[in-house]
Write a protein that holds these residues in place. Structure first.
Motif, short mmCIF file in Angstrom:
data_model
loop_
_atom_site.label_atom_id
_atom_site.label_comp_id
_atom_site.label_asym_id
_atom_site.label_seq_id
_atom_site.Cartn_x
_atom_site.Cartn_y
_atom_site.Cartn_z
N ASN A 49 0.83 -1.34 0.04
CA ASN A 49 0.15 -0.02 0.08
C ASN A 49 0.94 1.31 0.11
O ASN A 49 0.52 2.37 0.20
CB ASN A 49 -1.10 -0.12 1.24
CG ASN A 49 -2.20 0.97 1.02
OD1 ASN A 49 -2.54 1.31 -0.08
ND2 ASN A 49 -2.40 1.76 2.23
N ALA A 72 -1.61 4.17 -7.10
CA ALA A 72 -2.23 4.02 -5.78
C ALA A 72 -3.96 3.56 -6.13
O ALA A 72 -4.40 2.86 -4.99
CB ALA A 72 -2.56 5.52 -5.39
N THR A 73 -4.34 3.87 -7.00
CA THR A 73 -5.76 3.59 -7.08
C THR A 73 -5.91 2.00 -7.62
O THR A 73 -7.12 1.58 -7.44
CB THR A 73 -6.43 4.17 -8.48
OG1 THR A 73 -5.65 4.18 -9.40
CG2 THR A 73 -6.89 5.57 -8.02
N ILE A 75 -4.85 -0.28 -5.56
CA ILE A 75 -4.74 -0.95 -4.60
C ILE A 75 -5.97 -0.48 -3.55
O ILE A 75 -6.08 0.65 -3.34
CB ILE A 75 -3.39 -0.62 -3.56
CG1 ILE A 75 -2.14 -1.08 -4.37
CG2 ILE A 75 -3.55 -1.36 -2.27
CD1 ILE A 75 -1.92 -2.48 -4.53
N GLY A 76 -6.69 -1.39 -2.92
CA GLY A 76 -7.52 -1.10 -1.86
C GLY A 76 -7.17 -1.80 -0.61
O GLY A 76 -6.63 -2.93 -0.64
N ILE A 144 -16.01 1.81 0.54
CA ILE A 144 -15.07 2.74 -0.09
C ILE A 144 -14.21 2.06 -0.93
O ILE A 144 -13.70 2.62 -2.09
CB ILE A 144 -14.31 3.78 0.63
CG1 ILE A 144 -15.54 4.39 1.76
CG2 ILE A 144 -13.48 4.57 0.21
CD1 ILE A 144 -16.26 5.65 0.71
N TYR B 378 -6.69 5.42 3.26
CA TYR B 378 -7.14 5.15 2.04
C TYR B 378 -6.30 5.55 0.85
O TYR B 378 -5.84 6.75 0.81
CB TYR B 378 -8.70 5.91 1.98
CG TYR B 378 -9.63 5.35 2.59
CD1 TYR B 378 -10.45 4.26 2.44
CD2 TYR B 378 -9.65 6.00 3.91
CE1 TYR B 378 -11.46 3.86 3.23
CE2 TYR B 378 -10.66 5.41 4.74
CZ TYR B 378 -11.68 4.45 4.47
OH TYR B 378 -12.37 4.10 5.42
N SER B 379 -6.10 4.64 -0.13
CA SER B 379 -4.97 5.25 -1.27
C SER B 379 -5.54 6.32 -1.81
O SER B 379 -4.49 7.18 -2.22
CB SER B 379 -4.69 3.90 -2.05
OG SER B 379 -5.95 3.43 -2.68
N PHE B 380 -6.62 6.64 -2.22
CA PHE B 380 -6.77 7.67 -3.23
C PHE B 380 -6.56 9.04 -2.31
O PHE B 380 -5.92 10.02 -3.13
CB PHE B 380 -8.53 7.77 -3.48
CG PHE B 380 -9.28 8.31 -2.10
CD1 PHE B 380 -9.83 7.05 -1.22
CD2 PHE B 380 -9.54 9.62 -1.98
CE1 PHE B 380 -10.64 7.59 -0.21
CE2 PHE B 380 -10.29 9.81 -1.02
CZ PHE B 380 -10.86 9.10 0.00
N LYS B 382 -3.81 9.64 -0.82
CA LYS B 382 -2.16 9.66 -0.62
C LYS B 382 -1.78 9.99 -2.13
O LYS B 382 -0.59 10.21 -2.11
CB LYS B 382 -1.47 8.45 -0.02
CG LYS B 382 -1.88 8.44 1.25
CD LYS B 382 -1.39 7.30 2.04
CE LYS B 382 -2.03 5.96 1.60
NZ LYS B 382 -1.60 4.68 2.27
N GLU B 383 -2.88 10.06 -3.04
CA GLU B 383 -2.18 10.57 -4.35
C GLU B 383 -1.63 11.58 -4.51
O GLU B 383 -2.31 12.68 -3.68
CB GLU B 383 -3.16 10.25 -5.54
CG GLU B 383 -3.47 8.85 -5.88
CD GLU B 383 -4.81 8.97 -6.91
OE1 GLU B 383 -4.62 9.35 -8.05
OE2 GLU B 383 -5.87 8.47 -6.40
#
Lengths: 235, 523
Positions: A49, A72-73, A75-76, A144, B378-380, B382-383
């Motif tokens: 992550n 980044a998108t 990976i959840g 989410i 949440y990864s979004f 951290k973009e």
């Protein structure tokens, strides 16, 4: 699609937690990640992550025979203790998330459709998240993570503290979601892993190793897993 | 008993030594040099042990020195109307009574006591007695030099100076005896960290007696005091028997320690819920914006209480002070010249004031606890482009929040300068205002930048970054020393404006380059 990890390593001080993690995960399958306490499951997830910097190696996604780096998108990541922004209501959090990901999320579904899918009751949807129960926060976090349809879904002991009903709902949900993505599910509960997962992978001594089920029955398979964890311990 | 004391003392020492090594490891750069097995390295252990021993010796004398020098002698010599020896002995007497029940040594639920008695299951009676004896010896040895020195300086009689340490110990022991007897009777354990309503009232009454009565020119007559002191010493001697034969130390400590461990847990929960409590539950709060502006607006509105309210309050206070000064100018025209002189060279002082009124740390703390703490998983979130987008929005907000009191203060200062007689260079009005505003912007940028670059918290909301702490302390020190600086408005104002602008540019560049990497949950 495949999710490929190559020679990933990570150490803390002198302790080499991940030595040489080398594995290819196939999409459409749920992988049960088993390992003893302190084996480095959470470290592995944190590395994937990008919460932790890796020392060596890399990981990528292979689509139609071509490799590309992981964004980044892709990976959840669902943590065992759900974390949600407590000053927002469930609906607001979802709206915010959909706004941000306008381009990548299907536009044909309303916010309430999503709530329906995870059976979050209408009267709870406009409550502040701080007043949500543990199980409901968990559902929100899961929601989410799945809306963005990540190619790789990492789940760190997500069902351990849920009541039986919610846990069963989540299991059904995970099974329905596994198509077209890699799901990696870390757990300490053997029966859960055998029940839910298509493949069992052990993290031991900093390396990943698949344990093939072949034609063993569940009990024999369990014994084999335990033996594998034990044996490696005495190496 | 001797053995118990040795073991428990070693335990406490180990705990302290490890704490010292832990703090050494938190120092940036230097801490990295220490190996992971620092806790097992002999040389380091010796070093920490020496520090620990020095601390133990200091703890015998330092606290008592400060207590006598400041609380008794320092404050006692402020009463001009009364002879200092009478006032000081009076204050000492009453403070000793407070100490006897508020600082017993016996009923203090300390962490090392918890380790020794609950985790290591040591013999409670041997532990209690040996440590109590040690504590009483520390009282006698620690107090005697200072009662003699300061007693002489105040002109107190020698018998008083010599008797004082024994009086302190005797009264403490007497109170312990009463508490032990109370425990035998009622099963209620006294916990000095939880005084209860009666305890607090008594404490304030005695405090008032200590410092209030001398102001009314009344002090305890010497014979009364002497009788009470000797009485306390005697009752202290008599209580030795009770303390030595008390049979329920084990049960009593379990009770006290369980209470306080429970308290610690409650305190941790309280910290969590207090963060949650900052969130307004007003259902009318909504936003029509989109994306990050939507998130931000809801955050600001739901945290209005902690973000804007204090800023508005500060603005009001600044306005009132400035109006008060203007009124004072009118009533006391002589004041004008002095104030004018002060304003002309006191601009550096306002660096500290601006530091003190900036809400930056509160803002970033709330951001982390109630927002980033969860969203950073949440990864979004951290973009890189998301991080920077939100940084811009937040920078705007934090500057806005701090700008209001700064503008009022800056404008007010310019107004005061004008009303107090003005300056020959009109540009100074402008510089005064602009430099105060710049300071405010500087602090806002500073706090948000270090938050983004050093993100000091981990997922459990513990502060993990030594560097962050050091930057905060350095900020404080620099601002503190600014108070001593005297410089004309023109020079300091220009330096200040130039520095602020430069800092903001550099800080934003750094955030743009580094934050996508550094803005992460710590592990």
């Amino acid at each position: 699609m495949r999710f490929i990890i190559r020679h990933l390593s990570k150490h803390f001080g002198k302790k080499q937690v991940l030595k040489d993690v080398d594995f290819a995960f196939e999409s459409g399958k749920i992988y049960g990640l088993l390992g003893r306490n302190g084996a480095g499951k959470t470290t592995l997830f944190n590395c994937l992550n990008r919460d932790l910097k890796v020392d060596g190696g890399d990981f990528c996604i292979e689509e139609d025979g071509k490799e590309r780096s992981v964004t980044a998108t892709d990976i959840g990541y669902v943590l065992s203790t759900p974390t949600v922004p407590e000053f927002l209501t469930g609906r607001e959090f979802l709206k915010f998330f959909l706004d941000i990901n306008r381009d990548s999320v299907r536009a044909d579904r309303s916010i309430d459709d999503y709530f329906e899918e995870l059976s979050i009751e209408p009267e709870d949807r406009d409550k502040l998240l701080k007043d949500y129960s543990h199980g409901m926060k968990n559902k929100m976090q899961m929601l989410i993570n799945i809306i963005a349809r990540p190619n790789v879904l990492l789940l760190d002991e997500p069902l351990t503290s849920l009541d039986v009903v919610v846990a069963e709902e989540m299991k059904t949900l995970l099974r329905s979601l596994k198509k077209d993505r890699v799901t990696i599910f870390s757990t300490h509960i053997m029966d859960l892993a055998l029940d839910l997962c298509d493949e069992i992978v052990l993290l031991n001594h900093g390396e990943l190793e698949a344990i093939p089920k072949e034609n063993l029955d569940n009990d024999e398979f369990k014994t084999r897993i335990i033996d594998a964890l034990r044996e490696e311990d005495h190496e | 008993m001797n053995r118990t004391f040795r073991i428990s003392f070693a335990l406490k020492n180990t705990y302290r030594v490890n704490s010292i090594i832990y703090s050494l490891k938190q120092i940036p750069f230097f801490g990295k040099l220490l190996p992971d097995r620092a806790y097992g390295v002999k040389g380091l252990k010796y070093f920490a042990n020496i520090l620990s021993i020095v601390w133990e010796i200091l703890s015998i004398f330092l606290g008592k020195f400060l207590y006598i020098a400041l609380m008794v002698f320092g404050l006692g010599s402020l009463y001009g109307a009364m002879p200092p020896d009478r006032v000081c002995t009076h204050i000492f007497f009453f403070l000793t009574v407070i100490g006897a029940f508020a600082n017993t040594y016996m009923f203090n639920p300390s962490r090392d006591r918890y380790y020794a008695l609950i985790l290591m299951r040591m013999d409670a009676r041997a532990y209690a007695l040996s440590h109590y004896i040690y504590a009483m010896i520390k009282v006698l040895v620690g107090f005697l030099p200072f009662t003699l020195i300061y007693g002489k300086m105040a002109g107190a009689p020698l018998w008083f100076c010599l008797l004082s340490p024994f009086f302190v110990a005797g009264l403490k022991m007497t109170v312990v005896m009463i508490d032990l007897m109370d425990y035998e009777r009622s099963g209620r354990a006294a916990n000095e960290n939880r005084l209860g309503k009666a305890g607090w009232i008594l404490l304030f009454v005695l405090l008032a007696a200590a410092y209030g009565l001398p102001a009314l020119e009344f002090v305890l007559p010497v014979p009364v005091m002497a009788a009470l002191m000797i009485g306390s010493v005697c009752s202290g001697l008599a209580s030795i028997w009770k303390i030595a034969t008390f049979a329920f130390y084990g049960e009593m400590y379990k009770d006290i320690l369980a209470q306080s461990m429970y308290q610690m847990e409650v305190a941790m929960d309280a910290a969590k819920t207090s963060n949650q409590k900052m969130i307004s539950t007003d259902t009318r709060i909504q936003s029509r914006k989109k994306g990050f502006e939507y998130l931000n607006e809801l955050f600001i509105k739901r945290h209005r209480k902690i973000l804007w309210r204090s800023s508005l309050r500060l603005t009001a206070v600044c306005a009132v002070i400035i109006l008060g000064m203007l009124l004072a100018f009118r009533l006391q025209p002589a004041l004008r010249i002095r104030i004018n002189q002060v304003i002309m060279v006191f601009l550096p002082y306002f660096v500290f004031i601006m530091y003190a009124i900036n809400r930056g740390t509160g803002f970033t703390r709330a951001l982390f606890m109630n927002c980033d703490h969860s969203l950073l998983t949440y990864s979004f979130f951290k973009e890189p482009k998301m991080v920077l987008k939100l940084f811009r929005i937040r920078l705007r907000e934090i500057i806005k929040i701090n700008l209001l009191p700064a503008a009022v203060l800056g404008g007010g200062l310019a107004l005061l300068l004008y009303a107090s007689g003005g300056t020959d260079r009109p540009i100074e009005y402008g510089i005064l205002f602009v430099s105060i505003v710049c300071m405010s912007v500087f602090f806002s940028v500073h706090y948000l930048t270090i938050y983004y670059l050093l993100q000091p918290y981990n997922a459990a909301t513990d502060m993990k970054s030594g560097t962050y702490q050091i930057v905060l302390s350095a900020t404080y020190l620099v601002c503190f020393f600014m108070m001593r600086l005297r410089m004309p408005i023109l020079i300091f104002g220009c330096i200040c404006i130039a520095f602020s602008v430069l800092y903001c540019v550099v800080a934003c560049l750094l955030v743009y380059r580094l934050a996508p990497k550094t803005f992460r949950l710590r592990n």
